[in-house]
Design a protein around this motif. Structure first.
Motif, PDB file in Angstrom:
ATOM      1  N   ASN A 240       0.841  -1.187   0.000  1.00 35.31           N
ATOM      2  CA  ASN A 240       0.000   0.000   0.000  1.00 35.31           C
ATOM      3  C   ASN A 240       0.888   1.252   0.000  1.00 35.31           C
ATOM      4  O   ASN A 240       1.783   1.382   0.831  1.00 35.31           O
ATOM      5  CB  ASN A 240      -0.873  -0.029   1.273  1.00 35.31           C
ATOM      6  CG  ASN A 240      -1.795   1.177   1.375  1.00 35.31           C
ATOM      7  OD1 ASN A 240      -1.791   2.065   0.527  1.00 35.31           O
ATOM      8  ND2 ASN A 240      -2.574   1.214   2.443  1.00 35.31           N
ATOM      9  N   PRO A 241       0.650   2.175  -0.931  1.00 39.53           N
ATOM     10  CA  PRO A 241       1.450   3.395  -0.958  1.00 39.53           C
ATOM     11  C   PRO A 241       1.526   4.105   0.396  1.00 39.53           C
ATOM     12  O   PRO A 241       2.553   4.688   0.735  1.00 39.53           O
ATOM     13  CB  PRO A 241       0.721   4.256  -1.991  1.00 39.53           C
ATOM     14  CG  PRO A 241       0.140   3.262  -2.951  1.00 39.53           C
ATOM     15  CD  PRO A 241      -0.264   2.082  -2.078  1.00 39.53           C
ATOM     16  N   THR A 242       0.462   4.041   1.175  1.00 43.08           N
ATOM     17  CA  THR A 242       0.455   4.731   2.465  1.00 43.08           C
ATOM     18  C   THR A 242       1.458   4.102   3.418  1.00 43.08           C
ATOM     19  O   THR A 242       2.191   4.811   4.124  1.00 43.08           O
ATOM     20  CB  THR A 242      -0.965   4.685   3.073  1.00 43.08           C
ATOM     21  OG1 THR A 242      -1.901   5.070   2.069  1.00 43.08           O
ATOM     22  CG2 THR A 242      -1.076   5.625   4.260  1.00 43.08           C
TER      23      THR A 242
ATOM     24  N   ALA B 119      -5.874   5.180   3.018  1.00 36.88           N
ATOM     25  CA  ALA B 119      -5.251   6.233   2.217  1.00 36.88           C
ATOM     26  C   ALA B 119      -4.880   7.448   3.068  1.00 36.88           C
ATOM     27  O   ALA B 119      -4.731   8.549   2.555  1.00 36.88           O
ATOM     28  CB  ALA B 119      -6.172   6.631   1.071  1.00 36.88           C
TER      29      ALA B 119
ATOM     30  N   THR C 279      -2.724  10.192   1.119  1.00 39.51           N
ATOM     31  CA  THR C 279      -1.757   9.659   0.169  1.00 39.51           C
ATOM     32  C   THR C 279      -1.995  10.256  -1.221  1.00 39.51           C
ATOM     33  O   THR C 279      -3.143  10.426  -1.642  1.00 39.51           O
ATOM     34  CB  THR C 279      -1.862   8.126   0.137  1.00 39.51           C
ATOM     35  OG1 THR C 279      -2.031   7.667   1.478  1.00 39.51           O
ATOM     36  CG2 THR C 279      -0.615   7.504  -0.437  1.00 39.51           C
TER      37      THR C 279
ATOM     38  N   TYR D 157       1.679   5.740  -5.804  1.00 39.03           N
ATOM     39  CA  TYR D 157       0.308   6.244  -5.920  1.00 39.03           C
ATOM     40  C   TYR D 157       0.000   6.814  -7.290  1.00 39.03           C
ATOM     41  O   TYR D 157      -1.082   6.615  -7.847  1.00 39.03           O
ATOM     42  CB  TYR D 157       0.064   7.290  -4.830  1.00 39.03           C
ATOM     43  CG  TYR D 157      -1.300   7.922  -4.854  1.00 39.03           C
ATOM     44  CD1 TYR D 157      -2.330   7.464  -4.043  1.00 39.03           C
ATOM     45  CD2 TYR D 157      -1.588   8.999  -5.704  1.00 39.03           C
ATOM     46  CE1 TYR D 157      -3.586   8.052  -4.059  1.00 39.03           C
ATOM     47  CE2 TYR D 157      -2.830   9.584  -5.744  1.00 39.03           C
ATOM     48  CZ  TYR D 157      -3.837   9.111  -4.919  1.00 39.03           C
ATOM     49  OH  TYR D 157      -5.085   9.700  -4.953  1.00 39.03           O
TER      50      TYR D 157
ATOM     51  N   ILE E 276      -7.164   4.922  -2.848  1.00 33.90           N
ATOM     52  CA  ILE E 276      -6.710   3.649  -3.352  1.00 33.90           C
ATOM     53  C   ILE E 276      -7.467   2.564  -2.603  1.00 33.90           C
ATOM     54  O   ILE E 276      -7.875   2.757  -1.458  1.00 33.90           O
ATOM     55  CB  ILE E 276      -5.189   3.483  -3.131  1.00 33.90           C
ATOM     56  CG1 ILE E 276      -4.810   4.068  -1.757  1.00 33.90           C
ATOM     57  CG2 ILE E 276      -4.410   4.141  -4.252  1.00 33.90           C
ATOM     58  CD1 ILE E 276      -3.351   3.980  -1.428  1.00 33.90           C
TER      59      ILE E 276
END
Lengths: 376, 376, 376, 376
Positions: free
Chosen positions: D135-137, D283, D304, D311, D322
């Motif tokens: 996960n980008p976060t 996010a 994010t 992302y 997301i």
């Protein structure tokens, strides 16, 4: 099984989101027609070819007219800058194509009307990309309202605020130029929340009075940062509205609202309860029911899950989260299944797109003339 | 050391809050005069005597005139129902007393003007109980704005929503009767957020257009629940406003907003940042600064603490929390210290109270006449 | 009406909070005895005199022995540094005084036991200042649990984290010195959440295993910042615990937890629901009930109001907020009414204070010896 | 351009998520090899054929051995129930296939070790589906920690709580049976947060002590609801851990935690700041920096956006959200690009999967034996 052959025009910000949604839709949903990514247009043949490869389209062209004229295209998907929507849509409609256009439908209500009427006359189906209403969470809000759980809606407060132009040093871009964008934040952002207000309240807006301001009156010329250019449309706007049934509403919008990245939000007050939502937490809905035990009243945070509309197709566990492109995927499902079924109607269509444009124009005019305006 | 001798009239909801604040103020703050709880009036001598004992007042009476006429009373504190404010204040002023009145100052702007002008002429000091601006958290918001941390304010959104009349079966009470309350939710609740908007933006409101609705048009007669009575004033209202410097604002208020127990809130957008607050979380302020590293931007939740205005007098540790009566205690400190110092001015005074009444009346009139109204 | 005559020893941080609570208690609550602020001790007669004036006490002294020996003092209120609690309490008990002591009761469980047993033997009443359980919001949590609304409690997670020593450049203070403070964050902070866990779960803790760390091993000498001194006790600690009925629990505490200003929090999971709370939002409780309609499940945010324990005495409207000193005011009410009534028992008393000290010591020992320890 | 030909075994809950991620990955990311969905196995040929059509695979079979033996399959993707992971992985490795397995890698550490060593020896690449770290976060959290923005990490608190077995009337399923699932909530849920703790702290866990409980000891037999069966593994567990560098940590997990739908969360405290996160708001990240102006300290809520890892491939505007499948799509990107590049290493691989299994087993054993256990 029927096929739906898509011709995509434009592959920028939102075109790319369409492509992602096209890619995942057949796996996520049981589609009632086969989705065929047929033809893609961009401003040069090279860019078009590259994007066709990236997005999985069969063919490409540097000329959008090729797409609207192609016999193997069933639906034209318009993801160009706003000022081109009209010309492309009319050409597609003239060729009997169904049209799926991004919002706002046109630069003004007159153009939108022409587009809507042309589609009606031609008998083609239309869809406008008001994707936020496809989010399972907002569909849940709609379900709660329709079931009467919050009673009769008596007040709608909605915003669509972002901060992409908050910095006064950000150079002028096409959003700030009337000829390219029409309205400012009203057309770019408020279109979404106004359409959503009609969807959720279940009533059309019937009268409006707006107020608006171009806060940052000049911006650097993007071609020569030492020069300043006039900003030609509004940075922020507010409108008081009344829905057809008399329900009060307030709409606020800004493109300079520091801190709002995706500030689409609503608070819907009914006689028996209240719903509260912000798109920045797109997988949760707050719900208050006034008939709860008075000592246990409070807003409940509901995490969207498989018991709510459409969510289960993404994941069968609640609270696992849906993203921006997922709501676009729901929209694609609606498009494909709507076209697969001859008697189905797409929603929101060009008629709704026109209605929204008409409201936006009325808000801007009412702000200039400082008076209430009826929508008719 | 100088003494300030208080005469309190009325011991209901808000009178009791005054009493609690009087009780704790001398311990919490270094007061510049001795606070003496001298005289208390209620509607019967018995009730007055009981309350005087409970609240620690020296003497009591069943006749408010006794208080305004008493030579040992320096300031008359008016906590009666709204419709009595004017008569009592004018009598107190006529006797050269300072006056501390609860809001709204009067049932309408005309009455408020008479009161304000009488006080001016008599040279007495006045204070109106807009206590929410005394909260250290909102004082912090003021400080942030004044220091320019969010740049120039370009938008104010404020609400004061509650749900005390959300249930349509709640019988009619005095809030719904014009003769007793004047306006509905505008006078009862919006008075606070409108005054707060002027305090925080640092500008007077100069033009308004409102919209309002009596949603629940009839309620049971409290004396005979089988009968229905008309509700005489508005349940909810919205206004678009412009401040003197052109800043846009939106005010919303409702007494039927399901789920809002203390829904006073504001979002203040500036050219460099944004502040967000709700009184339901009265010890935290959200602050966004646009010049932060773009990859680390976000709203910061600041817990009010000893580095913020007045908080340290309650507790020297941050985040330990302040309550409703604490902000009233700050107001009492302002009252006592303002009276102790001959050259000090109390704020917000009757002039501000009058200005707020004038705005409220203009909003109601603009809603009826469906037009913008200038405040002048 | 009976009188309760208070002798206060110590007027620092927490002594001042006591004073504010004494000031407002008689107005807030219907007390069953008259509260008389009789005698105050500080380390010099001058400081004592000044504080007596500020706090409204009748007499003052620079010698705490005067207070415990005074025939006109009914209850001795100990707000001194922790290391003095024992000596003062024993002297007061020896003179037949009731004792109200701040937490932690003593520097270790042995001392606490001596104090508890002395009070038992003398037949005096005791109260320890675990004030957070007096907060109406936490009382509401207790009520929800006792009514079985979340079923049987199966897990307790609690923290008391603050960041007052997060900065390694903060000089050594008495909290870091064993002789003055005993344990570190366990004694200073965790005492609260451990006591609260027993209160809320309704069971004593019966076995523990802890882990702990002195993260910042040296700090500047406050008398000569160029020198470093050893920190003698723990900065952070965790413990797994089992309650008498077998319920699992986890306790975490830190005085270097960046960002936590009042990080007392709990999550209580039951077989039918869950409660979640943080003292940083001391007027709201989150409640989840698993038997809700599965499509409408979620944590509800309940704003504390007049339908919840004790709140209505502060304000009759929900959501208007209570502050840190308000919960201390509830504690004072319990003190006064408990002393007014010969058969009443104060809670939490020295027995509970001893139990908490015993748990704290066991956690520290279990961390050193890396083994589970039974409490017995 | 190189091709990566995937053979998928299993199409249930998580297999379907893989399919969605495979579908969108080539549009979302610039992949360094062509992704070919080659072969799909399910328990019957009919189901396999249906799923292959739905998911876009070229061929299908009712026999998973066909997939691991197929010369046109480069990587075997194992989405079967946990108890089959080992057999399938070993068969695939024996045939020189790369293996992508869902977590937990095996039913116990011994099996995981055999799998890891087999892959090492065969020189094939492996990947385990600990998707939450993609996960980008959470990648942003990792970046913040690695850049030293919160200083040295001194405490990790992590949970993975859900409530899918909270209702005692839910019949026994395979999760509750040792032979099918191995551990209970530790293997099913805690595997994620433990792996994430190592990823974020950047250190392996070196010692543990756990506590655990089977709260609901019997459940209805799914084949005959009138009969009760024993639950064979733990419903909830807690562990205190130490990382290799001495950093303290606490892990909590439950499958009966009422109200937690996706309760993976962490609070990471450093010497200079703190990060807080919950997967239910996947996010947004909360970040506190202690060196901020003391009067402006607070947790910042970062949405994010495109300036954070990965992302921008989903959307170029911050805060647009997301979803769960998006993080799986990042995992697929890592898989494909890692296989495209001969020298690249996949992460987290079977070695990491084995380490996690070893920790899980140690926690369970330490709980039984009530002692700390070193991981070695």
């Amino acid at each position: 099984m029927k096929k739906v052959r898509v011709g995509l025009i434009g592959t920028g910000y939102i075109g790319r989101c369409h492509a992602i949604a096209y890619a995942q839709a057949p796996t996520v949903f049981p589609l009632e027609a086969e989705l065929q990514l047929e033809y893609l247009a961009e401003i040069t043949p090279e860019l078009a070819a590259q994007k066709a490869k990236e997005f999985g389209f069969n063919r490409s062209t540097g000329n959008w007219q090729d797409v609207v004229n192609d016999p193997n295209v069933d639906v034209v998907d318009i993801c160009t800058p706003n000022f081109l929507h009209k010309e492309i849509a009319l050409a597609a409609i003239a060729n009997g194509k169904h049209v799926y256009s991004e919002k706002p439908l046109a630069l003004n209500a007159n153009d939108a009307k022409i587009m809507y009427e042309a589609a009606e006359k031609a008998g083609v189906k239309t869809l406008v990309g008001f994707n936020y209403i496809k989010n399972p969470t907002t569909q849940l809000a709609k379900e709660i309202i329709e079931k009467g759980e919050i009673g009769e809606v008596v007040h709608f407060y909605g915003t669509h605020n972002e901060d992409y132009l908050a910095n006064p040093n950000t150079p002028l871009d096409w959003h700030c130029v009337k000829e390219k964008a029409g309205l400012g934040t009203l057309g770019d952002l408020a279109a979404h929340i106004i359409q959503m207000s009609q969807y959720l309240v279940g009533q059309d807006i019937k009268s409006v009075i707006g107020d608006m301001e171009t806060v940052i009156k000049q911006r650097p010329n993007p071609n020569d940062l030492s020069q300043m250019c006039d900003v030609e449309n509004e940075d922020q706007a507010t409108a008081m509205v009344r829905f057809a049934n008399g329900c009060m509403g307030t709409i606020e919008t800004s493109r300079i609202a520091c801190g709002r990245k995706m500030g689409l939000s609503y608070v819907i007050t009914g006689t028996k309860g209240t719903i509260s939502y912000t798109q920045e937490r797109m997988a949760e809905l707050k719900l208050y029911i006034h008939s709860d035990d008075p000592a246990r009243q409070g807003f409940k945070t509901i995490l969207t899950g498989p018991l709510h509309p459409d969510y289960k197709h993404f994941c069968v566990s609640a609270g696992h989260g849906i993203g921006f492109n997922d709501q676009k995927t729901v929209e694609i499902r609606d498009l494909i299944n709507g076209l697969a079924n001859p008697t189905a109607k797409l929603y929101p269509d060009f008629e709704e797109g026109f209605k929204i444009s008409r409201i936006l124009d009325a808000i801007a005019l009412s702000a200039e003339e400082k008076r209430w305006i009826d929508i008719c």
